[in-house]
Design a protein around this motif. Structure first.
Motif, PDB file in Angstrom:
ATOM      1  N   THR A 173       0.828  -1.206   0.000  1.00 57.17           N
ATOM      2  CA  THR A 173       0.000   0.000   0.000  1.00 57.17           C
ATOM      3  C   THR A 173       0.862   1.255   0.000  1.00 57.17           C
ATOM      4  OG1 THR A 173      -1.767  -1.166   1.167  1.00 57.17           O
ATOM      5  CG2 THR A 173      -1.809   1.248   1.245  1.00 57.17           C
ATOM      6  N   ALA A 174       1.896   1.261   0.829  1.00 62.43           N
ATOM      7  CA  ALA A 174       2.781   2.430   0.928  1.00 62.43           C
ATOM      8  C   ALA A 174       3.490   2.700  -0.395  1.00 62.43           C
ATOM      9  CB  ALA A 174       3.801   2.220   2.047  1.00 62.43           C
ATOM     10  N   ILE A 175       3.921   1.654  -1.084  1.00 66.53           N
ATOM     11  CA  ILE A 175       4.580   1.840  -2.384  1.00 66.53           C
ATOM     12  C   ILE A 175       3.641   2.584  -3.331  1.00 66.53           C
ATOM     13  CG2 ILE A 175       5.405   0.643  -4.450  1.00 66.53           C
ATOM     14  CD1 ILE A 175       6.445  -1.570  -2.478  1.00 66.53           C
ATOM     15  N   GLY A 176       2.386   2.143  -3.394  1.00 67.33           N
ATOM     16  CA  GLY A 176       1.423   2.790  -4.277  1.00 67.33           C
ATOM     17  C   GLY A 176       1.143   4.226  -3.882  1.00 67.33           C
ATOM     18  N   LEU A 177       0.982   4.474  -2.582  1.00 66.16           N
ATOM     19  CA  LEU A 177       0.695   5.838  -2.131  1.00 66.16           C
ATOM     20  C   LEU A 177       1.886   6.771  -2.343  1.00 66.16           C
ATOM     21  CD1 LEU A 177      -1.361   5.130   1.110  1.00 66.16           C
ATOM     22  CD2 LEU A 177      -2.192   6.108  -1.034  1.00 66.16           C
ATOM     23  N   PHE A 178       3.091   6.299  -2.025  1.00 66.84           N
ATOM     24  CA  PHE A 178       4.278   7.139  -2.255  1.00 66.84           C
ATOM     25  C   PHE A 178       4.460   7.411  -3.748  1.00 66.84           C
ATOM     26  CE2 PHE A 178       6.109   5.413   1.919  1.00 66.84           C
ATOM     27  CZ  PHE A 178       5.808   6.580   2.617  1.00 66.84           C
ATOM     28  N   ALA A 179       4.151   6.432  -4.586  1.00 64.90           N
ATOM     29  CA  ALA A 179       4.264   6.621  -6.037  1.00 64.90           C
ATOM     30  C   ALA A 179       3.256   7.651  -6.534  1.00 64.90           C
ATOM     31  CB  ALA A 179       4.054   5.287  -6.756  1.00 64.90           C
TER      32      ALA A 179
ATOM     33  N   THR B 181      11.835  -2.597  -0.737  1.00 68.79           N
ATOM     34  CA  THR B 181      10.999  -3.700  -1.206  1.00 68.79           C
ATOM     35  C   THR B 181      10.688  -3.553  -2.690  1.00 68.79           C
ATOM     36  OG1 THR B 181      10.020  -3.971   0.982  1.00 68.79           O
ATOM     37  CG2 THR B 181       8.768  -4.853  -0.875  1.00 68.79           C
ATOM     38  N   ALA B 182      10.378  -2.325  -3.115  1.00 72.88           N
ATOM     39  CA  ALA B 182      10.046  -2.088  -4.523  1.00 72.88           C
ATOM     40  C   ALA B 182      11.223  -2.415  -5.436  1.00 72.88           C
ATOM     41  CB  ALA B 182       9.615  -0.635  -4.719  1.00 72.88           C
ATOM     42  N   PHE B 183      12.440  -2.198  -4.956  1.00 69.33           N
ATOM     43  CA  PHE B 183      13.621  -2.401  -5.785  1.00 69.33           C
ATOM     44  C   PHE B 183      14.248  -3.783  -5.645  1.00 69.33           C
ATOM     45  CE2 PHE B 183      13.406   2.127  -6.160  1.00 69.33           C
ATOM     46  CZ  PHE B 183      14.102   2.457  -7.300  1.00 69.33           C
ATOM     47  N   ALA B 184      14.021  -4.464  -4.523  1.00 71.86           N
ATOM     48  CA  ALA B 184      14.799  -5.658  -4.185  1.00 71.86           C
ATOM     49  C   ALA B 184      14.756  -6.738  -5.253  1.00 71.86           C
ATOM     50  CB  ALA B 184      14.343  -6.219  -2.841  1.00 71.86           C
ATOM     51  N   ASP B 185      13.570  -7.192  -5.630  1.00 70.92           N
ATOM     52  CA  ASP B 185      13.468  -8.265  -6.619  1.00 70.92           C
ATOM     53  C   ASP B 185      14.000  -7.818  -7.971  1.00 70.92           C
ATOM     54  OD1 ASP B 185      12.344  -9.838  -4.697  1.00 70.92           O
ATOM     55  OD2 ASP B 185      10.291  -9.629  -5.416  1.00 70.92           O
ATOM     56  N   LYS B 186      13.752  -6.573  -8.315  1.00 70.31           N
ATOM     57  CA  LYS B 186      14.226  -6.052  -9.595  1.00 70.31           C
ATOM     58  C   LYS B 186      15.747  -6.044  -9.641  1.00 70.31           C
ATOM     59  CE  LYS B 186      10.053  -3.359 -10.145  1.00 70.31           C
ATOM     60  NZ  LYS B 186       9.334  -4.510  -9.621  1.00 70.31           N
TER      61      LYS B 186
ATOM     62  N   THR C 280      14.197  -3.193 -19.167  1.00 71.59           N
ATOM     63  CA  THR C 280      12.992  -2.776 -19.879  1.00 71.59           C
ATOM     64  C   THR C 280      11.781  -3.562 -19.379  1.00 71.59           C
ATOM     65  OG1 THR C 280      14.378  -2.349 -21.803  1.00 71.59           O
ATOM     66  CG2 THR C 280      12.015  -2.388 -22.162  1.00 71.59           C
ATOM     67  N   ARG C 281      11.956  -4.845 -19.181  1.00 73.40           N
ATOM     68  CA  ARG C 281      10.857  -5.675 -18.685  1.00 73.40           C
ATOM     69  C   ARG C 281      10.398  -5.218 -17.293  1.00 73.40           C
ATOM     70  NH1 ARG C 281      13.152  -9.962 -19.885  1.00 73.40           N
ATOM     71  NH2 ARG C 281      14.168 -10.351 -17.887  1.00 73.40           N
ATOM     72  N   GLU C 282      11.356  -4.902 -16.417  1.00 69.81           N
ATOM     73  CA  GLU C 282      11.003  -4.452 -15.059  1.00 69.81           C
ATOM     74  C   GLU C 282      10.186  -3.162 -15.106  1.00 69.81           C
ATOM     75  OE1 GLU C 282      11.294  -6.278 -12.524  1.00 69.81           O
ATOM     76  OE2 GLU C 282      12.806  -7.728 -13.156  1.00 69.81           O
ATOM     77  N   LEU C 283      10.589  -2.221 -15.953  1.00 65.72           N
ATOM     78  CA  LEU C 283       9.851  -0.961 -16.065  1.00 65.72           C
ATOM     79  C   LEU C 283       8.483  -1.174 -16.713  1.00 65.72           C
ATOM     80  CD1 LEU C 283      12.721   1.463 -17.138  1.00 65.72           C
ATOM     81  CD2 LEU C 283      11.496   1.453 -14.962  1.00 65.72           C
ATOM     82  N   ASP C 284       8.415  -2.091 -17.659  1.00 64.66           N
ATOM     83  CA  ASP C 284       7.182  -2.337 -18.389  1.00 64.66           C
ATOM     84  C   ASP C 284       6.125  -3.008 -17.513  1.00 64.66           C
ATOM     85  OD1 ASP C 284       6.007  -2.382 -21.257  1.00 64.66           O
ATOM     86  OD2 ASP C 284       5.640  -4.415 -20.508  1.00 64.66           O
ATOM     87  N   GLU C 285       6.565  -3.890 -16.639  1.00 68.23           N
ATOM     88  CA  GLU C 285       5.619  -4.730 -15.894  1.00 68.23           C
ATOM     89  C   GLU C 285       5.104  -4.113 -14.606  1.00 68.23           C
ATOM     90  OE1 GLU C 285       7.619  -8.458 -15.405  1.00 68.23           O
ATOM     91  OE2 GLU C 285       7.356  -9.024 -17.506  1.00 68.23           O
ATOM     92  N   ASP C 286       5.720  -3.043 -14.131  1.00 72.08           N
ATOM     93  CA  ASP C 286       5.337  -2.522 -12.816  1.00 72.08           C
ATOM     94  C   ASP C 286       5.206  -1.001 -12.865  1.00 72.08           C
ATOM     95  OD1 ASP C 286       4.962  -1.927 -10.154  1.00 72.08           O
ATOM     96  OD2 ASP C 286       6.548  -3.244  -9.428  1.00 72.08           O
ATOM     97  N   ASP C 287       3.998  -0.531 -13.162  1.00 72.74           N
ATOM     98  CA  ASP C 287       3.817   0.913 -13.292  1.00 72.74           C
ATOM     99  C   ASP C 287       3.964   1.636 -11.962  1.00 72.74           C
ATOM    100  OD1 ASP C 287       1.361  -0.206 -12.428  1.00 72.74           O
ATOM    101  OD2 ASP C 287       0.267   1.544 -13.139  1.00 72.74           O
ATOM    102  N   ARG C 288       3.655   0.973 -10.827  1.00 72.52           N
ATOM    103  CA  ARG C 288       3.869   1.630  -9.524  1.00 72.52           C
ATOM    104  C   ARG C 288       5.347   1.879  -9.271  1.00 72.52           C
ATOM    105  NH1 ARG C 288       1.248  -1.827  -5.159  1.00 72.52           N
ATOM    106  NH2 ARG C 288       2.309  -3.300  -6.459  1.00 72.52           N
ATOM    107  N   PHE C 289       6.170   0.910  -9.642  1.00 68.63           N
ATOM    108  CA  PHE C 289       7.610   1.060  -9.494  1.00 68.63           C
ATOM    109  C   PHE C 289       8.111   2.226 -10.347  1.00 68.63           C
ATOM    110  CE2 PHE C 289      11.765  -0.002 -11.418  1.00 68.63           C
ATOM    111  CZ  PHE C 289      12.558   0.119 -10.287  1.00 68.63           C
ATOM    112  N   ARG C 290       7.638   2.299 -11.592  1.00 65.57           N
ATOM    113  CA  ARG C 290       8.035   3.405 -12.479  1.00 65.57           C
ATOM    114  C   ARG C 290       7.639   4.745 -11.886  1.00 65.57           C
ATOM    115  NH1 ARG C 290       5.348   0.671 -16.648  1.00 65.57           N
ATOM    116  NH2 ARG C 290       3.893   2.395 -16.807  1.00 65.57           N
ATOM    117  N   ARG C 291       6.400   4.831 -11.394  1.00 67.66           N
ATOM    118  CA  ARG C 291       5.925   6.097 -10.829  1.00 67.66           C
ATOM    119  C   ARG C 291       6.686   6.464  -9.562  1.00 67.66           C
ATOM    120  NH1 ARG C 291       0.985   3.628 -11.077  1.00 67.66           N
ATOM    121  NH2 ARG C 291       0.574   4.117  -8.895  1.00 67.66           N
ATOM    122  N   LEU C 292       6.994   5.468  -8.737  1.00 66.37           N
ATOM    123  CA  LEU C 292       7.755   5.725  -7.513  1.00 66.37           C
ATOM    124  C   LEU C 292       9.136   6.273  -7.853  1.00 66.37           C
ATOM    125  CD1 LEU C 292       8.009   5.515  -4.406  1.00 66.37           C
ATOM    126  CD2 LEU C 292       8.874   3.188  -4.757  1.00 66.37           C
ATOM    127  N   LEU C 293       9.787   5.659  -8.810  1.00 66.14           N
ATOM    128  CA  LEU C 293      11.106   6.116  -9.230  1.00 66.14           C
ATOM    129  C   LEU C 293      11.043   7.529  -9.781  1.00 66.14           C
ATOM    130  CD1 LEU C 293      14.084   5.629  -9.843  1.00 66.14           C
ATOM    131  CD2 LEU C 293      13.381   4.493 -11.956  1.00 66.14           C
TER     132      LEU C 293
END
Length: 198
Positions: A16-22, A62-67, A93-106
């Motif tokens: 939830t926090a990842i999405g809200l911070f993003a 957490t958002a970055f760890a698996d990537k 490219t795959r990591e950025l494509d598959e996770d829009d919350r991660f992209r927005r957070l970054l």
């Protein structure tokens, strides 16, 4: 990143926090906002995280760890350097494509430009991947500025995603959507001659 259907409260808080911070940025989110979105009381949230900074750091990690782990797998010494480059660019490219919350957070963190949070992001998150990637680039082209080159490659990959909001409004009259594979292949088509010495 946590699974899409988190099983425990801590995991739900982080997701939830990842999405809200993003969506809202660090300053735009309170601990009460996060607690409400998770469906717990603020005191219950503080049982898991001492303060917003601690929650933010774990959420970003957490958002970055698996990537990061998957990108580092591409930089294996048992395959040729050009293959590592191919796998890394496709993986990024795959990591950025598959996770829009991660992209927005970054993107949000880069735009907010808070020195303390950027220091955390740079030293404890980015360096983990950028340093070995720079070593690969240096092995491919020893005279190159590996730091600048790594940033340029990252920029080429993420640019398409950053411009997505404007794509429906362009006057070019073309379908602007490109798959992760198409984006990675286009970036590699630019890079291969440079690294091959052609």
């Amino acid at each position: 990143m946590p699974s899409p259907h988190p099983q425990n409260t801590r995991e739900r808080i982080l997701l939830t926090a990842i999405g809200l911070f993003a969506d809202c940025g660090y300053a735009g989110v309170s601990m009460r906002d996060i607690a409400t979105a998770v469906g717990i009381s603020p005191p219950a949230l503080y049982n898991h995280f001492a303060n917003k900074e601690a929650l933010y750091r774990e959420a970003v990690s957490t958002a970055f760890a698996d990537k990061s782990a998957r990108l580092l797998q591409a930089l294996r010494n048992d395959v040729p350097a050009l293959t590592q480059l191919h796998d890394f660019v496709h993986g990024m490219t795959r990591e950025l494509d598959e996770d829009d919350r991660f992209r927005r957070l970054l993107q949000r963190e880069l735009l907010d430009a808070d020195a303390q949070r950027l220091t955390f992001l740079g030293r404890f998150i980015f360096d983990e991947v950028q340093q070995p990637f720079m070593a690969l680039l240096k092995s491919l082209r020893p005279q190159a500025d590996a730091f600048l080159l790594s940033e340029m490659i990252f920029g080429m990959v993420k640019q398409h995603y950053e411009l997505q909001p404007i794509h429906p409004h362009t006057t070019a009259g073309i379908d602007a959507h490109r798959s992760a594979v198409q984006i990675a292949d286009a970036v590699l088509a630019v890079l291969r001659p440079y690294f091959s010495g052609d």
